[in-house]
Design a protein around this motif. Structure first.
Motif, PDB file in Angstrom:
ATOM      1  N   LEU A   1       0.820  -1.210   0.000  1.00  0.00           N
ATOM      2  CA  LEU A   1       0.000   0.000   0.000  1.00  0.00           C
ATOM      3  C   LEU A   1       0.857   1.265   0.000  1.00  0.00           C
ATOM      4  CD1 LEU A   1      -2.900  -1.012   2.408  1.00  0.00           C
ATOM      5  CD2 LEU A   1      -3.052  -0.554  -0.047  1.00  0.00           C
ATOM      6  N   VAL A   2       1.982   1.236   0.697  1.00  0.00           N
ATOM      7  CA  VAL A   2       2.907   2.376   0.661  1.00  0.00           C
ATOM      8  C   VAL A   2       3.441   2.555  -0.753  1.00  0.00           C
ATOM      9  CG1 VAL A   2       5.141   3.246   1.474  1.00  0.00           C
ATOM     10  CG2 VAL A   2       3.545   2.212   3.095  1.00  0.00           C
ATOM     11  N   ALA A   3       3.836   1.456  -1.396  1.00  0.00           N
ATOM     12  CA  ALA A   3       4.340   1.537  -2.773  1.00  0.00           C
ATOM     13  C   ALA A   3       3.260   2.070  -3.717  1.00  0.00           C
ATOM     14  CB  ALA A   3       4.831   0.165  -3.239  1.00  0.00           C
ATOM     15  N   ILE A   4       2.026   1.620  -3.534  1.00  0.00           N
ATOM     16  CA  ILE A   4       0.929   2.100  -4.383  1.00  0.00           C
ATOM     17  C   ILE A   4       0.713   3.592  -4.183  1.00  0.00           C
ATOM     18  CG2 ILE A   4      -1.581   1.966  -4.700  1.00  0.00           C
ATOM     19  CD1 ILE A   4      -1.293  -1.081  -4.205  1.00  0.00           C
ATOM     20  N   ALA A   5       0.787   4.059  -2.936  1.00  0.00           N
ATOM     21  CA  ALA A   5       0.636   5.492  -2.674  1.00  0.00           C
ATOM     22  C   ALA A   5       1.731   6.293  -3.372  1.00  0.00           C
ATOM     23  CB  ALA A   5       0.653   5.757  -1.170  1.00  0.00           C
ATOM     24  N   ILE A   6       2.949   5.788  -3.335  1.00  0.00           N
ATOM     25  CA  ILE A   6       4.055   6.482  -4.004  1.00  0.00           C
ATOM     26  C   ILE A   6       3.861   6.452  -5.514  1.00  0.00           C
ATOM     27  CG2 ILE A   6       6.543   6.434  -4.442  1.00  0.00           C
ATOM     28  CD1 ILE A   6       6.854   5.358  -1.553  1.00  0.00           C
ATOM     29  N   PHE A   7       3.479   5.287  -6.042  1.00  0.00           N
ATOM     30  CA  PHE A   7       3.239   5.183  -7.486  1.00  0.00           C
ATOM     31  C   PHE A   7       2.074   6.071  -7.922  1.00  0.00           C
ATOM     32  CE2 PHE A   7       5.081   0.643  -7.409  1.00  0.00           C
ATOM     33  CZ  PHE A   7       6.360   1.122  -7.631  1.00  0.00           C
ATOM     34  N   ALA A   8       1.034   6.174  -7.098  1.00  0.00           N
ATOM     35  CA  ALA A   8      -0.127   7.001  -7.436  1.00  0.00           C
ATOM     36  C   ALA A   8       0.218   8.487  -7.437  1.00  0.00           C
ATOM     37  CB  ALA A   8      -1.263   6.719  -6.468  1.00  0.00           C
ATOM     38  N   SER A   9       1.260   8.857  -6.729  1.00  0.00           N
ATOM     39  CA  SER A   9       1.643  10.270  -6.729  1.00  0.00           C
ATOM     40  C   SER A   9       2.297  10.680  -8.050  1.00  0.00           C
ATOM     41  CB  SER A   9       2.592  10.567  -5.572  1.00  0.00           C
ATOM     42  OG  SER A   9       3.862   9.998  -5.800  1.00  0.00           O
TER      43      SER A   9
ATOM     44  N   LEU B   1       1.361  21.190  -4.244  1.00  0.00           N
ATOM     45  CA  LEU B   1       1.225  21.159  -2.795  1.00  0.00           C
ATOM     46  C   LEU B   1       0.148  20.168  -2.363  1.00  0.00           C
ATOM     47  CD1 LEU B   1       2.136  22.318  -0.094  1.00  0.00           C
ATOM     48  CD2 LEU B   1       0.393  24.094  -0.367  1.00  0.00           C
ATOM     49  N   VAL B   2      -0.962  20.128  -3.082  1.00  0.00           N
ATOM     50  CA  VAL B   2      -2.041  19.187  -2.755  1.00  0.00           C
ATOM     51  C   VAL B   2      -1.561  17.749  -2.924  1.00  0.00           C
ATOM     52  CG1 VAL B   2      -4.287  18.318  -3.526  1.00  0.00           C
ATOM     53  CG2 VAL B   2      -3.936  20.768  -3.233  1.00  0.00           C
ATOM     54  N   VAL B   3      -0.892  17.466  -4.027  1.00  0.00           N
ATOM     55  CA  VAL B   3      -0.392  16.100  -4.264  1.00  0.00           C
ATOM     56  C   VAL B   3       0.639  15.724  -3.207  1.00  0.00           C
ATOM     57  CG1 VAL B   3       0.853  14.615  -5.882  1.00  0.00           C
ATOM     58  CG2 VAL B   3      -0.891  16.186  -6.735  1.00  0.00           C
ATOM     59  N   ALA B   4       1.539  16.641  -2.892  1.00  0.00           N
ATOM     60  CA  ALA B   4       2.563  16.357  -1.879  1.00  0.00           C
ATOM     61  C   ALA B   4       1.935  16.138  -0.507  1.00  0.00           C
ATOM     62  CB  ALA B   4       3.570  17.500  -1.819  1.00  0.00           C
ATOM     63  N   ALA B   5       0.920  16.922  -0.169  1.00  0.00           N
ATOM     64  CA  ALA B   5       0.246  16.752   1.131  1.00  0.00           C
ATOM     65  C   ALA B   5      -0.480  15.411   1.195  1.00  0.00           C
ATOM     66  CB  ALA B   5      -0.728  17.903   1.367  1.00  0.00           C
ATOM     67  N   LEU B   6      -1.154  15.035   0.105  1.00  0.00           N
ATOM     68  CA  LEU B   6      -1.833  13.736   0.082  1.00  0.00           C
ATOM     69  C   LEU B   6      -0.838  12.584   0.196  1.00  0.00           C
ATOM     70  CD1 LEU B   6      -4.544  14.365  -2.658  1.00  0.00           C
ATOM     71  CD2 LEU B   6      -4.905  14.071  -0.197  1.00  0.00           C
ATOM     72  N   LEU B   7       0.290  12.703  -0.487  1.00  0.00           N
ATOM     73  CA  LEU B   7       1.333  11.681  -0.396  1.00  0.00           C
ATOM     74  C   LEU B   7       1.887  11.608   1.024  1.00  0.00           C
ATOM     75  CD1 LEU B   7       3.236   9.627  -1.775  1.00  0.00           C
ATOM     76  CD2 LEU B   7       4.742  11.548  -2.294  1.00  0.00           C
ATOM     77  N   LEU B   8       2.113  12.748   1.635  1.00  0.00           N
ATOM     78  CA  LEU B   8       2.619  12.808   3.002  1.00  0.00           C
ATOM     79  C   LEU B   8       1.663  12.117   3.973  1.00  0.00           C
ATOM     80  CD1 LEU B   8       4.794  14.250   4.905  1.00  0.00           C
ATOM     81  CD2 LEU B   8       2.982  15.926   5.245  1.00  0.00           C
ATOM     82  N   VAL B   9       0.385  12.428   3.867  1.00  0.00           N
ATOM     83  CA  VAL B   9      -0.610  11.833   4.763  1.00  0.00           C
ATOM     84  C   VAL B   9      -0.706  10.321   4.531  1.00  0.00           C
ATOM     85  CG1 VAL B   9      -3.078  11.736   5.284  1.00  0.00           C
ATOM     86  CG2 VAL B   9      -1.931  13.939   5.083  1.00  0.00           C
TER      87      VAL B   9
ATOM     88  N   GLY C   1       0.756   7.902   7.303  1.00  0.00           N
ATOM     89  CA  GLY C   1      -0.312   7.158   7.969  1.00  0.00           C
ATOM     90  C   GLY C   1      -0.070   5.660   7.895  1.00  0.00           C
ATOM     91  N   LEU C   2       0.320   5.185   6.722  1.00  0.00           N
ATOM     92  CA  LEU C   2       0.628   3.760   6.571  1.00  0.00           C
ATOM     93  C   LEU C   2       1.871   3.374   7.384  1.00  0.00           C
ATOM     94  CD1 LEU C   2      -0.174   3.398   2.789  1.00  0.00           C
ATOM     95  CD2 LEU C   2      -1.349   2.212   4.657  1.00  0.00           C
ATOM     96  N   ALA C   3       2.836   4.265   7.477  1.00  0.00           N
ATOM     97  CA  ALA C   3       4.037   3.982   8.284  1.00  0.00           C
ATOM     98  C   ALA C   3       3.673   3.844   9.759  1.00  0.00           C
ATOM     99  CB  ALA C   3       5.076   5.075   8.091  1.00  0.00           C
ATOM    100  N   VAL C   4       2.770   4.695  10.243  1.00  0.00           N
ATOM    101  CA  VAL C   4       2.334   4.595  11.638  1.00  0.00           C
ATOM    102  C   VAL C   4       1.612   3.271  11.864  1.00  0.00           C
ATOM    103  CG1 VAL C   4       0.716   5.564  13.327  1.00  0.00           C
ATOM    104  CG2 VAL C   4       2.260   7.064  12.091  1.00  0.00           C
ATOM    105  N   ILE C   5       0.749   2.885  10.935  1.00  0.00           N
ATOM    106  CA  ILE C   5       0.044   1.601  11.050  1.00  0.00           C
ATOM    107  C   ILE C   5       1.047   0.449  11.042  1.00  0.00           C
ATOM    108  CG2 ILE C   5      -1.563   0.049   9.884  1.00  0.00           C
ATOM    109  CD1 ILE C   5      -3.033   2.599   8.908  1.00  0.00           C
TER     110      ILE C   5
END
Length: 123
Positions: A60-68, A83-91, A95-99
């Motif tokens: 899921l982390v890889a998919i989030a990075i690829f989706a960015s 900025l919006v894309v970077a903020a979404l990628l950051l969240v 978030g997945l790292a915390v999980i």
């Protein structure tokens, strides 16, 4: 030509930077749990389930990075979109790292005591 190259540079960087996470997801899925915070698979009740859970989270982390990557391509030249894309990628990634960290901590709390393990021959 130079403008089109610039438009593809950040998306290409994002695609390349997602590859190590995807490789880690595959390795963890194959049972290399030591890659996750030094987990000892021999002390887990169900190492296959833990490997599947962590592999899924890493994927899921890889998919989030690829989706960015397409997001950054879409945002090229517009600071507010970037900025919006970077903020979404950051969240998403954090978030997945915390999980992932919470799951690793939970697994470590549930370690079996090696002295009570029948496989070691000691009690």
């Amino acid at each position: 030509m130079d403008s089109s190259l610039n438009a593809l540079l950040l998306p290409a960087i994002m695609l390349v930077s997602g590859l190590p996470v995807l490789v880690a997801a595959v390795l963890v899925g194959r049972g290399h749990l030591h890659l996750i915070n030094g987990l000892d698979a021999s002390r887990l009740r169900d190492p296959a389930a833990a490997a599947a859970r962590f592999a899924r989270l890493l994927a899921l982390v890889a998919i989030a990075i690829f989706a960015s990557a397409p997001g950054f391509y879409w945002a090229h030249g517009d600071e507010s979109r970037t900025l919006v894309v970077a903020a979404l990628l950051l969240v998403a990634v954090n978030g997945l790292a915390v999980i992932l960290l919470m799951a690793a901590a939970k697994i470590k709390r549930e370690y079996r005591d090696p002295r009570a393990d029948d496989r070691t021959g000691r009690r």
